[in-house]
Motif scaffolding. Structure first.
Motif, mmCIF file in Angstrom:
data_model
loop_
_atom_site.group_PDB
_atom_site.id
_atom_site.type_symbol
_atom_site.label_atom_id
_atom_site.label_comp_id
_atom_site.label_asym_id
_atom_site.label_seq_id
_atom_site.Cartn_x
_atom_site.Cartn_y
_atom_site.Cartn_z
ATOM 1 N N SER A 193 0.844 -1.204 0.000
ATOM 2 C CA SER A 193 0.000 0.000 0.000
ATOM 3 C C SER A 193 0.870 1.242 0.000
ATOM 4 C CB SER A 193 -0.910 0.028 1.226
ATOM 5 O OG SER A 193 -1.402 -1.231 1.497
ATOM 6 N N LEU A 234 -3.703 -5.470 -4.560
ATOM 7 C CA LEU A 234 -2.687 -4.428 -4.369
ATOM 8 C C LEU A 234 -1.671 -4.433 -5.512
ATOM 9 C CD1 LEU A 234 -2.102 -4.403 -0.540
ATOM 10 C CD2 LEU A 234 -3.312 -2.772 -1.936
ATOM 11 N N GLU A 248 -3.322 -2.812 -8.471
ATOM 12 C CA GLU A 248 -3.461 -1.358 -8.354
ATOM 13 C C GLU A 248 -2.115 -0.663 -8.539
ATOM 14 O OE1 GLU A 248 -6.217 0.808 -8.055
ATOM 15 O OE2 GLU A 248 -6.901 -1.099 -8.833
#
Lengths: 203, 479
Positions: free
Chosen positions: A153, B131, B134
């Motif tokens: 992330s 993830l 993305e």
């Protein structure tokens, strides 16, 4: 008993606040209602014993995100009433599509079954509440168990930042920037020039 | 639960992510523009990663609490992605300098996109899948809109972003339905949960996930964005789009359908067959009328995805081997063709029309020769490599009794041959209108020749590639 009462109090205010967020005409009021909703959601977290999430919700969402919204709303002069024009025009088509989706969802959930192993695999991640505080449990999950996802992330946010800068930052020519260092390091010799002026001659 | 995770399987990704950060810092703090130097370094990083991948992926290993998997299959597809990305980046430097579009973020974003693709390939859980996807997509959106003062490029970036976000939303919705059934999103748990059949709601979820993946590999009916984005994006970015992300998304799709959804083969097979037929049809018929070579390559890639999906529709080891052979040959054909497209310049201006190639055989005989090899190979003319790629997927489909699918595949490849042969006809038999510039870049010529020679090598000595792909497919089925 008292817990149920508090739950209904928080929940009712949260739902009412949520409705007001989307129906308030003044965008600043909408953001203030959003903050109200966040506070009540934090209260609901507290009731569930998730004190860390409650505090994070207040600190991060109310303290940073909602205030950021408020700034954006105040800085950008967007006419929200104009944005909503034509809303009724799309209502029949949108409503029809929504209805079809709803029927499909009801059909899907009507025939819903759980895998026999589902309850088992769902609970294995949750430690007993008495074993550790929930801050500890969350920390273990995020920074140990799911460290890979946490770092991934981070990379995604880095790409978002690079992208935003790459696509919007422009170097302007001819901007006069103040350089305090250069200002302070000026000396009499570098900035004052003494010339002998002959009387009546000019420079 | 609290021991330190085993980092060895993820070594190439860690190395590349770390290098991307270092390159970014160097680029930010450098006084002058370092795009060319940083690109060279990024290509070097990818080459080092190519060496790390087989070392890190020996055997079958799962790490990071089951989120990350490496085996022979991931090694094969990661190498393909790295080679494609390295070629695309190497071809960009010259173009960026000529267009005065040098920004040091370019190699960094390509590197990070490649990390995202490798994370997709190694995903062993819906979250790590998402993830990785993305990270890859976000970098690609930015790269598409990289020439921000060009209206077409900005449009391409925005279109790609909006439709890509929609696809991500569908993926998440599908994953939530699947989670609602299985109570887990790890691929291994899902495979267990589906062993006893699945209710209709889960099938809806699987279809949503398939939709999102079909978008990422630009398969019909989720291909609408492809021609516009390919045309609008800067050409070196298009050459990157055309190969590496497709290979990564394909690898992910294969792992999903064979691994966690392996028990639902009855349900997904018909979807894959339909998507495959539709892609082959649109890919061949819509390309006939194209004037712009980048749009033509977009439709051509849609068609190629259809052929590769045929191997997946077979759903067995031979089919997956066919997919891997097809994709690796597709990689070299596409890189070579884009090297030709990148060297099409007239008086310093980049040319994009097919007719600009007229009379190329007289002015640039070597380039025309290499282009002819790529076009014949794409059309699937034996004995060139493209024929072997098609041969193995068709064989796999026929062995599984998917005769109709194979027949449609053969017929559409005849239609497709028309527009590939038309390019050869334009190069060899039409009169020169505008002479393309010479000496656009020695590097591009080397890349063209290298890819053409590799294709010729595959054509006459196909065994090494076939046996490697076979071993990779076998690793997927063993794991």
């Amino acid at each position: 008993m008292i817990q149920a009462l508090v739950f209904y109090l928080f929940a009712a205010i949260a739902v009412a606040g949520g409705v007001m967020v989307i129906s308030a005409r003044n965008p600043v009021h909408a953001v203030l209602f959003l903050i109200l909703t966040f506070f009540n959601a934090a209260g609901l977290f507290l009731l569930n014993g998730a004190e860390f999430l409650a505090m994070v919700l207040v600190v991060v969402y109310v303290g940073a995100v909602a205030v950021l919204f408020l700034f954006v709303v105040m800085l950008l002069d967007i006419n929200y009433l104009k944005l909503r024009e034509g809303f009724l025009q799309y209502l029949p088509t949108g409503g029809l599509i929504g209805l079809i989706l709803l029927v499909e969802l009801v059909m899907v959930y009507g025939g819903w079954k759980l895998s026999p192993e589902a309850p088992l695999s769902a609970v294995t991640r949750i430690p007993a509440a008495s074993a550790m505080s929930n801050t500890d449990a969350l920390g273990r999950l995020i920074y140990t168990h799911y460290i890979y996802l946490f770092q991934a992330s981070g990379l995604i946010l880095l790409v978002a930042m690079i992208g935003a800068i790459l696509l919007t930052l422009r170097k302007r020519e001819g901007v006069r920037k103040q350089s305090i260092y250069r200002q302070n390091s000026r000396t009499k010799a570098s900035s004052v020039e003494i010339r002998k002026v002959q009387s009546g001659g000019g420079i | 639960m609290s021991e330190f995770p085993n980092l060895v399987p993820a070594l190439p990704e860690l190395f590349m992510a770390g290098s991307a950060l270092v390159l970014l810092l160097v680029g930010v703090f450098a006084k002058k523009d370092l795009t060319a130097g940083l690109s060279a370094l990024a290509v070097f990083v990818m080459i080092v990663a190519c060496a790390l991948v087989p070392a890190a992926g020996a055997g079958h290993a799962v790490t990071f609490s089951g989120l990350f998997v490496v085996d022979g299959f991931t090694v094969f597809t990661k190498l393909m992605v790295l080679v494609a990305a390295a070629f695309a980046l190497a071809m960009s430097v010259n173009w960026l300098r000529k267009e005065r579009a040098e920004r040091f973020e370019y190699p960094v974003l390509v590197l990070l996109a490649t990390v995202g693709m490798m994370m997709m390939i190694s995903a062993n859980n819906m979250i790590s899948l998402y993830l990785g996807l993305e990270l890859q997509s976000l970098s690609l959106y930015v790269l598409a809109a990289f020439q921000r003062d060009n209206a077409k490029a900005s449009e391409a970036g925005l279109k790609y972003f909006v439709l890509g976000s929609l696809a991500s939303g569908m993926l998440l919705y599908g994953a939530s339905l699947v989670y609602g059934f299985a109570g887990s999103i790890g691929f291994d748990d899902l495979a267990h949960a589906f062993a006893h059949g699945a209710p209709i709601g889960v099938v809806v979820g699987v279809v949503f996930i398939l939709t999102a993946m079909a978008f990422k590999i630009s398969a019909v009916p989720f291909h609408m964005w492809t021609p516009d984005v390919y045309e609008g994006a800067p050409t070196p970015v298009t050459s990157f789009f055309a190969v590496a992300p497709k290979v990564a998304a394909f690898s992910l799709l294969v792992r999903l359908l064979i691994g966690p959804f392996g028990e639902l083969v009855q349900q997904w097979q018909q979807v894959v067959i339909f998507v495959s037929i539709a892609s082959m049809l649109i890919g061949s018929f819509a390309a006939i009328n194209q004037k712009n070579i980048k749009r033509l390559m977009a439709y051509s890639s849609i068609g190629h995805v259809g052929y590769a999906l045929m191997g997946l529709a077979a759903g067995d080891e031979a089919g997956i081997r066919g997919v891997l052979i097809y994709l690796s040959i597709y990689l070299f054909m596409n890189v070579g063709t884009f090297a030709v497209i990148l060297s099409m310049r007239h008086k310093g201006r980049a040319m994009e029309n097919i007719n600009d190639l007229a009379g190329l055989s007289k002015t640039h005989p070597a380039m025309a020769l290499w282009m002819m090899v790529f076009m014949f190979s794409m059309a699937g003319v034996p004995p060139l490599a493209g024929f072997w790629g098609k041969f193995y997927v068709f064989m796999a489909a026929i062995d599984k009794g998917l005769i109709t699918l194979a027949i449609i595949g053969v017929l559409t490849s005849v239609v497709g041959a028309f527009y590939y042969l038309r390019i050869i006809k334009i190069m060899y038999f039409d009169e020169t209108v505008e002479v393309l510039d010479r000496g656009v870049g020695a590097g591009l010529g080397v890349i063209m020749a290298l890819n053409a020679l590799l294709i010729l090598a595959f054509s006459f000595v196909p065994m090494p590639l076939i046996s490697t792909a076979g071993a990779a497919a076998a690793a997927l089925f063993r794991g």
